[in-house]
Design an enzyme around this catalytic site. Structure first.
Site, PDB file in Angstrom:
ATOM      1  N   SER B 363       0.871  -1.150   0.000  1.00 33.88           N
ATOM      2  CA  SER B 363       0.000   0.000   0.000  1.00 33.88           C
ATOM      3  C   SER B 363       0.919   1.214   0.000  1.00 33.88           C
ATOM      4  O   SER B 363       1.675   1.406   0.940  1.00 33.88           O
ATOM      5  CB  SER B 363      -0.877  -0.009   1.245  1.00 33.88           C
ATOM      6  OG  SER B 363      -1.530   1.223   1.369  1.00 33.88           O
ATOM      7  N   ARG B 364       0.877   1.996  -1.091  1.00 34.40           N
ATOM      8  CA  ARG B 364       1.818   3.100  -1.184  1.00 34.40           C
ATOM      9  C   ARG B 364       1.480   4.227  -0.209  1.00 34.40           C
ATOM     10  O   ARG B 364       2.289   5.109   0.001  1.00 34.40           O
ATOM     11  CB  ARG B 364       1.867   3.627  -2.617  1.00 34.40           C
ATOM     12  CG  ARG B 364       2.905   2.898  -3.434  1.00 34.40           C
ATOM     13  CD  ARG B 364       2.789   3.277  -4.885  1.00 34.40           C
ATOM     14  NE  ARG B 364       2.570   2.084  -5.685  1.00 34.40           N
ATOM     15  CZ  ARG B 364       2.208   2.085  -6.944  1.00 34.40           C
ATOM     16  NH1 ARG B 364       1.992   3.231  -7.546  1.00 34.40           N
ATOM     17  NH2 ARG B 364       2.047   0.974  -7.595  1.00 34.40           N
ATOM     18  N   VAL B 365       0.274   4.208   0.324  1.00 31.33           N
ATOM     19  CA  VAL B 365      -0.066   5.222   1.316  1.00 31.33           C
ATOM     20  C   VAL B 365       0.533   4.831   2.666  1.00 31.33           C
ATOM     21  O   VAL B 365       0.913   5.668   3.469  1.00 31.33           O
ATOM     22  CB  VAL B 365      -1.590   5.402   1.385  1.00 31.33           C
ATOM     23  CG1 VAL B 365      -1.978   6.283   2.544  1.00 31.33           C
ATOM     24  CG2 VAL B 365      -2.095   5.992   0.087  1.00 31.33           C
TER      25      VAL B 365
END
Lengths: 133, 503
Positions: B363-365
């Protein structure tokens, strides 16, 4: 040289305008020979369609398709002609009358892309949808 | 006046006041009809993606504007359309009805009810294609979407406004993850939209029934383009679903949209493009296939307070063929989204369900979209899992390993066990935090791996009955302050005593 339908039609119009009937016949023959020489004779039909569109536009001729329930009477034809001449500022109106019982009454006038529908069938359909809403 | 007279009177009035306006309309003629696509001559001033009306009330959308002809896709039954039919232009861009009354309904991509619960009347229409919110209107993702799935909420958190791809082969539980996420929103503030693109009607019926059974339809809109519907409907359905979500976004609400699935969407668009004679590119997809998905997913956003503070979270689904994530469409969508949840067939058959590959999923967040409490337990969990993955190969040597390695392997096995979760059983955040706390702090190390699942079930039951205050404390404070930790640890120890004496 490859030329497009548009270019051919325009050239043909330029060559044919302000000429007498016998001169035009010669122009058309020469034009067809040129098409053949260029190997594009298969474009002839499209060019002739495009040519009539250009001719009508330049000479102020409007072709109208008029759909009616019964065959158009002369007085009505005149009225419609007058209306179209006024609306499209045309010099000449060519009317093609189509009889279609399904429209029930009124007229539908179609000129090129534009359609004026005053038929009873359409009004009834609109009344129906307004009552159903 | 009797009722009958009143009705007649009203009708009379309506008919008397009825007026028709006659205007010249722009029309064209159908010159060619292909599968769901028509070529129309005339219509000289048609706009791009303008709605066109075919005879019989069928609508179409102008896609190709050429010299002398317009290529249009037909939205609906195209079998009645024949050469020479007159097509009217409407001057309108394709729009769908939106509003609160859509919630709880099953609708077609044009916003027409197909669940037999009556017509949907709406005053408000939103255009299907809309430019995504710009930079100044946006805000970074910080609030979590609780999916209720331990493995996702802990390791690959999804934030509101994020686009998280769910990718995997057929039959790996992609839809199940999405449906669980919808069910978990019951009683919360997220509005869910499930967009079915080219799905089997039987599957859709099953999902609707399941959502209704669990009371999850009360916050959900289903937008359905079935497998038998024309490709044009499959093509517009995600945009229509997004437009319905944008209505709530503009109202400052949070929305979760699931696009199931975008591979079928790409197929539908490929079909339309090829019939319209657009040049084919890689895998025969047209040149703008990337933009097709990027403009859709870019419409998911978290707006800042000046613009209402709403959000659209997207969970697009992509079905891969034999695990091939480097095919054209999967790579495209992976590069557009902010991370992916990767599901694997091997894990699924090993009994690890959800069949999440925790190593490949990202999850790049990141942890920006986690509650403080979850952040605290998840950090350790991730470390445990990473170490286990490295040592897993040595696991078969069993007794030859040193004490430390053996311990890490044992912990890893229990972690895998805890991350397993049954379908339709989303877990509240506070319970997730409690069990993950127990796990990462070694309270499960002395439980046999086979019995971990049973231990967990009884643990949740015990918390519910005897340590409710602790759960409520975690739920309300959303962080693990010292007093909360103390009471949680006390509860775990008490439970262990009761559990062991009961054995």
């Amino acid at each position: 040289m490859r030329l497009s339908v548009n270019q051919y039609a325009k050239a043909l119009y330029e060559a044919a305008k302000d000429k007498s009937q016998s001169e035009i016949d010669l122009v058309v023959t020469n034009f067809l020979k040129l098409l053949q020489k260029n190997g594009q004779i298969k474009l002839a039909k499209k060019v002739s369609e495009k040519f009539s569109a250009i001719w009508n536009k330049e000479q102020g001729v409007v072709e109208a398709e008029v759909v009616t329930r019964y065959k158009l009477q002369d007085t009505m034809t005149k009225e419609i002609e007058k209306f179209i001449k006024y609306k499209y500022s045309a010099n000449e109106v060519v009317i093609k009358n189509v009889v279609d019982e399904k429209i029930q009454g009124g007229v539908i006038i179609r000129i090129g892309d534009e359609l004026l529908d005053t038929s009873v069938a359409r009004k009834l359909a609109e009344l129906k949808s307004s009552l159903m809403a | 006046m009797s009722n009958k007279d009143y009705v007649v009177d009203q009708l009379k009035k309506q008919i008397e006041n009825f007026e028709t306006l006659t205007q010249t309309e722009k029309v064209g003629t159908v010159v060619e009809v292909g599968d769901g696509v028509a070529k129309i001559s005339g219509l000289s001033d048609a706009m791009a993606s303008e709605m066109l009306e075919f005879p019989g009330g069928v609508f179409g959308v102008a896609l190709n504007l050429e010299e002398g002809a317009v290529g249009a896709m037909i939205l609906g039954d195209y079998t009645g359309i024949k050469e020479g039919d007159i097509v009217k232009s409407t001057g309108k861009i394709l729009s769908v009805p939106v509003g609160d009354m859509m919630i709880g309904r099953v609708v077609s991509p044009l916003g027409v009810a197909i669940d037999g619960k009556g017509e949907i009347k709406s005053e408000t229409y939103y255009p299907v294609e809309k430019i995504a919110p710009g930079v100044i209107t946006r805000k970074s993702v910080s609030v979590p979407v609780q999916t209720g799935i331990k493995a996702i909420d802990a390791v690959i958190p999804v934030g509101r406004g994020q686009r998280e791809l769910i990718i995997g082969d057929r039959q790996t539980g992609k839809t199940a993850v999405a449906i669980d996420a919808i069910i978990n929103q019951k009683g919360q503030d997220l509005i869910c939209i499930y967009v079915a693109i080219g799905q089997k009607e039987s599957k859709i019926a099953r999902i609707v029934a399941e959502l209704e059974k669990r009371g999850a339809m009360d916050h959900t809109i289903m937008v359905v383009a079935g497998a038998s519907d024309p490709a044009a409907l499959s093509f517009i359905s995600p945009y229509a679903g997004c437009a319905m979500g944008e209505y709530f976004l503009d109202k400052g609400k949070d929305v979760l949209i699931i696009y199931d699935d975008l591979s079928k969407h790409a197929w539908a668009y490929r079909q339309i493009s090829l019939i319209l004679r657009r040049p084919p590119g890689r895998e025969a997809y047209p040149g703008d296939i990337f933009y097709l998905h990027s403009r859709l997913l870019e419409r998911s956003a978290r707006l800042n307070e000046d613009f209402g503070g709403g959000s659209i979270t997207a969970l697009p689904i992509i079905e891969t063929q034999a695990g091939d994530v480097s095919a054209y469409i999967p790579t495209n969508v992976i590069s557009i989204t902010d991370g992916q949840i990767y599901l694997e067939t091997d894990l699924f058959y090993k009994g690890i369900r959800p069949a999440l590959n925790v190593g490949l999923s990202v999850s790049r967040v990141g942890s920006a979209a986690q509650t403080k409490a979850m952040k605290k337990v998840a950090g350790k969990l991730r470390l445990d899992l990473a170490q286990f993955r490295e040592l897993e190969a040595f696991a078969q040597f069993g007794s030859d390993l040193d004490e430390n390695t053996r311990k890490q392997i044992e912990r890893g096995r229990r972690t895998i066990e805890i991350l397993k979760q049954d379908q339709y059983e989303p877990m509240p955040m506070q319970n997730q935090v409690a069990i993950l706390y127990a796990l990462t702090n070694g309270f499960l190390d002395d439980v046999v791996v086979e019995k971990v699942k049973a231990w967990e079930n009884d643990f949740h039951k015990y918390l519910q009955s005897s340590a409710k205050e602790t759960l409520e404390l975690i739920a309300s404070k959303k962080e693990l302050a010292e007093d909360v930790v103390a009471s949680l640890e006390k509860a775990i120890k008490e439970f262990k005593e009761v559990y062991q004496s009961g054995q």
